[in-house]
Design a protein around this motif. Structure first.
Motif, PDB file in Angstrom:
ATOM      1  N   SER A 115       3.660   3.591   5.492  1.00 45.54           N
ATOM      2  CA  SER A 115       2.609   2.721   6.024  1.00 45.54           C
ATOM      3  C   SER A 115       1.422   3.484   6.583  1.00 45.54           C
ATOM      4  N   ARG A 117      -0.419   5.378   5.075  1.00 44.10           N
ATOM      5  CA  ARG A 117      -1.486   5.391   4.064  1.00 44.10           C
ATOM      6  C   ARG A 117      -1.537   4.082   3.265  1.00 44.10           C
ATOM      7  N   ASP A 118      -0.948   3.035   3.840  1.00 41.53           N
ATOM      8  CA  ASP A 118      -0.889   1.760   3.121  1.00 41.53           C
ATOM      9  C   ASP A 118      -1.082   0.621   4.123  1.00 41.53           C
ATOM     10  N   GLU A 119      -2.323   0.140   4.268  1.00 40.80           N
ATOM     11  CA  GLU A 119      -2.613  -0.900   5.253  1.00 40.80           C
ATOM     12  C   GLU A 119      -1.872  -2.202   4.963  1.00 40.80           C
ATOM     13  N   ARG A 122       1.498  -1.835   6.390  1.00 37.31           N
ATOM     14  CA  ARG A 122       1.499  -1.927   7.852  1.00 37.31           C
ATOM     15  C   ARG A 122       1.457  -3.385   8.287  1.00 37.31           C
ATOM     16  N   GLU A 123       0.645  -4.173   7.595  1.00 36.83           N
ATOM     17  CA  GLU A 123       0.545  -5.593   7.940  1.00 36.83           C
ATOM     18  C   GLU A 123       1.865  -6.307   7.689  1.00 36.83           C
TER      19      GLU A 123
END
Length: 208
Positions: A115, A117-119, A122-123
């Motif tokens: 997460s 590097r991965d929005e 993360r959401e």
């Protein structure tokens, strides 16, 4: 732009049994193979479903693993032990026990690392894990207020900020203790942690 997951899920009936089998297979594959070697094909084989079944439900490995972890944390319950301190200790011990499970350790560490590097990931972690488990803070606060252990909340915005902070403190401390420091969150540690947390809550409640 509509996501692959939302597009394919619309109008499609889902099998709870298939979902449970897939999520269990995901956790087993993570423990045995690790994040880098685990594939959706391997999960499908273990779960006894077609690979297309996975793709109809999840856009990819990241989303699948988050949901596999979220199910574990949904097992958390706030016990009624008669006092706020005892209730907190009970739920923290449950949380620590879940984090001590190999499948939880592997999956959580993997998705958190991904997460960074991965929005969208993360959401998904926020909505599927963090936001769902904040219910425990709200339940605990309401129960403590009914007992007279905490004052009633009159400012909804301030109450929401306090709930967020409490969740961050509890989750952050237990995750760091068990997964980063690799130390046991045993009853002695949980008792000490709860005492410190309640001192902070008392101070926050006393502020005008």
């Amino acid at each position: 732009m509509q996501s692959r997951t939302s597009a394919t899920r619309t109008g499609r009936p889902r099998s709870a049994a298939a979902d449970a089998a897939i999520l269990e297979a995901t956790r087993a594959a993570l423990v045995e193979l690790g994040w880098s070697k685990m594939t959706l094909g391997d999960v499908a084989t273990r779960a006894g479903v077609a690979k297309t079944t996975l793709y109809r439900r999840w856009a990819g490995k990241n989303e699948l693993v988050v949901d596999a972890v979220a199910v574990l944390f949904d097992e958390l319950e706030l016990p009624d032990r008669g006092s706020l301190a005892a209730d907190i200790e009970g739920v923290v011990l449950q949380f620590a026990a879940i984090l001590d499970r190999p499948e939880a350790k592997t999956a959580l560490m993997a998705v958190v690392a991904e997460s960074t590097r991965d929005e969208p990931l993360r959401e998904r972690i926020r909505t599927s894990i963090v936001d769902r488990q904040k219910r425990l803070v709200l339940e605990g606060r309401a129960r403590a207020t009914a007992r007279g252990e905490l004052p009633p909340e009159t400012d909804a915005a301030a109450a929401a900020r306090t709930a967020d902070l409490i969740f961050d403190v509890v989750a952050g401390a237990v995750v760091h203790r068990t997964l980063v420091s690799a130390e046991p969150a045993d009853e002695e540690w949980v008792h000490s942690f709860t005492r410190v947390l309640l001192l902070g809550l008392a101070g926050a409640s006393a502020q005008p």
